[in-house]
Write a protein that holds these residues in place. Sequence first.
Motif, PDB file in Angstrom:
ATOM      1  N   ILE A 273       1.759   0.595 -19.544  1.00 10.15           N
ATOM      2  CA  ILE A 273       1.463   0.904 -20.943  1.00 10.15           C
ATOM      3  C   ILE A 273       1.092  -0.646 -21.398  1.00 10.15           C
ATOM      4  CG2 ILE A 273       2.657   1.521 -23.123  1.00 10.15           C
ATOM      5  CD1 ILE A 273       2.139   3.690 -21.020  1.00 10.15           C
ATOM      6  N   SER A 274       0.058  -0.803 -22.471  1.00 12.38           N
ATOM      7  CA  SER A 274      -0.380  -1.804 -23.042  1.00 12.38           C
ATOM      8  C   SER A 274       0.561  -2.083 -24.218  1.00 12.38           C
ATOM      9  CB  SER A 274      -1.658  -1.879 -23.219  1.00 12.38           C
ATOM     10  OG  SER A 274      -2.054  -0.964 -24.442  1.00 12.38           O
ATOM     11  N   MET A 275       0.729  -3.369 -24.369  1.00  3.44           N
ATOM     12  CA  MET A 275       1.419  -3.786 -25.663  1.00  3.44           C
ATOM     13  C   MET A 275       0.490  -3.724 -26.915  1.00  3.44           C
ATOM     14  SD  MET A 275       4.218  -4.904 -24.381  1.00  3.44           S
ATOM     15  CE  MET A 275       5.167  -6.017 -25.545  1.00  3.44           C
ATOM     16  N   ALA A 276       1.257  -3.019 -27.871  1.00  4.72           N
ATOM     17  CA  ALA A 276       0.266  -2.853 -29.106  1.00  4.72           C
ATOM     18  C   ALA A 276       0.672  -4.210 -29.971  1.00  4.72           C
ATOM     19  CB  ALA A 276       0.896  -1.832 -29.989  1.00  4.72           C
TER      20      ALA A 276
ATOM     21  N   ARG B  15     -10.384  -7.464 -20.688  1.00  4.89           N
ATOM     22  CA  ARG B  15      -9.424  -8.555 -20.783  1.00  4.89           C
ATOM     23  C   ARG B  15      -8.019  -7.927 -20.834  1.00  4.89           C
ATOM     24  NH1 ARG B  15     -11.728 -12.179 -24.083  1.00  4.89           N
ATOM     25  NH2 ARG B  15     -12.743 -13.448 -22.488  1.00  4.89           N
ATOM     26  N   LEU B  16      -8.020  -7.169 -21.812  1.00  6.49           N
ATOM     27  CA  LEU B  16      -6.815  -6.536 -22.042  1.00  6.49           C
ATOM     28  C   LEU B  16      -6.147  -5.428 -21.002  1.00  6.49           C
ATOM     29  CD1 LEU B  16      -7.089  -5.796 -26.048  1.00  6.49           C
ATOM     30  CD2 LEU B  16      -5.820  -7.581 -25.150  1.00  6.49           C
TER      31      LEU B  16
ATOM     32  N   LEU C  11     -12.856   1.265 -22.057  1.00  7.85           N
ATOM     33  CA  LEU C  11     -12.005   1.669 -23.091  1.00  7.85           C
ATOM     34  C   LEU C  11     -12.309   0.960 -24.506  1.00  7.85           C
ATOM     35  CD1 LEU C  11      -8.680   1.742 -21.025  1.00  7.85           C
ATOM     36  CD2 LEU C  11     -10.037   3.504 -21.607  1.00  7.85           C
ATOM     37  N   MET C  12     -13.308   0.053 -24.613  1.00  8.26           N
ATOM     38  CA  MET C  12     -13.589  -0.560 -25.825  1.00  8.26           C
ATOM     39  C   MET C  12     -13.767   0.490 -26.961  1.00  8.26           C
ATOM     40  SD  MET C  12     -17.690  -1.486 -25.229  1.00  8.26           S
ATOM     41  CE  MET C  12     -18.624  -0.710 -26.489  1.00  8.26           C
TER      42      MET C  12
ATOM     43  N   VAL D  78      -2.744   2.929 -19.780  1.00 11.18           N
ATOM     44  CA  VAL D  78      -4.032   2.703 -18.992  1.00 11.18           C
ATOM     45  C   VAL D  78      -4.007   3.536 -17.897  1.00 11.18           C
ATOM     46  CG1 VAL D  78      -5.499   0.988 -17.876  1.00 11.18           C
ATOM     47  CG2 VAL D  78      -4.045   0.275 -20.048  1.00 11.18           C
ATOM     48  N   PRO D  79      -5.191   4.476 -17.595  1.00 11.03           N
ATOM     49  CA  PRO D  79      -5.250   5.305 -16.349  1.00 11.03           C
ATOM     50  C   PRO D  79      -5.333   4.335 -15.094  1.00 11.03           C
ATOM     51  CG  PRO D  79      -7.263   5.383 -17.626  1.00 11.03           C
ATOM     52  CD  PRO D  79      -6.338   4.418 -18.280  1.00 11.03           C
ATOM     53  N   ALA D  80      -4.712   4.736 -13.929  1.00  4.21           N
ATOM     54  CA  ALA D  80      -4.836   4.174 -12.679  1.00  4.21           C
ATOM     55  C   ALA D  80      -6.285   4.308 -12.393  1.00  4.21           C
ATOM     56  CB  ALA D  80      -4.016   4.875 -11.666  1.00  4.21           C
TER      57      ALA D  80
END
Length: 80
Positions: free
Chosen positions: A7-10, A27-28, A34-35, A64-66
């Motif tokens: 899970i990305s950080m908001a 980078r994220l 996913l842009m 984020v999908p594998a």
Amino acid sequence: MSSNNPISMAGTYTTVQGDTWDAIAYRLWQRETLMHLLLEANPDYGDLLVFGPDVKLSVPQIAVPAKIPDLPPWMNGRLS
């Protein structure tokens, strides 16, 4: 948190000179595809292709999908 589906950080991202939407997404999240999520979260900057420095962008929280490696059709069962 699973290592296969992080899970990305908001939060926010501050641009550097020359940043582009796809480069920031990579980078994220290691996925330039996913842009569109960044564009949706930052509609005021949708007309920019290349950023100058110090632009504060909102970063949505996403799963984020594998990453699935690109395989030829005969190896991944997608023969038609």
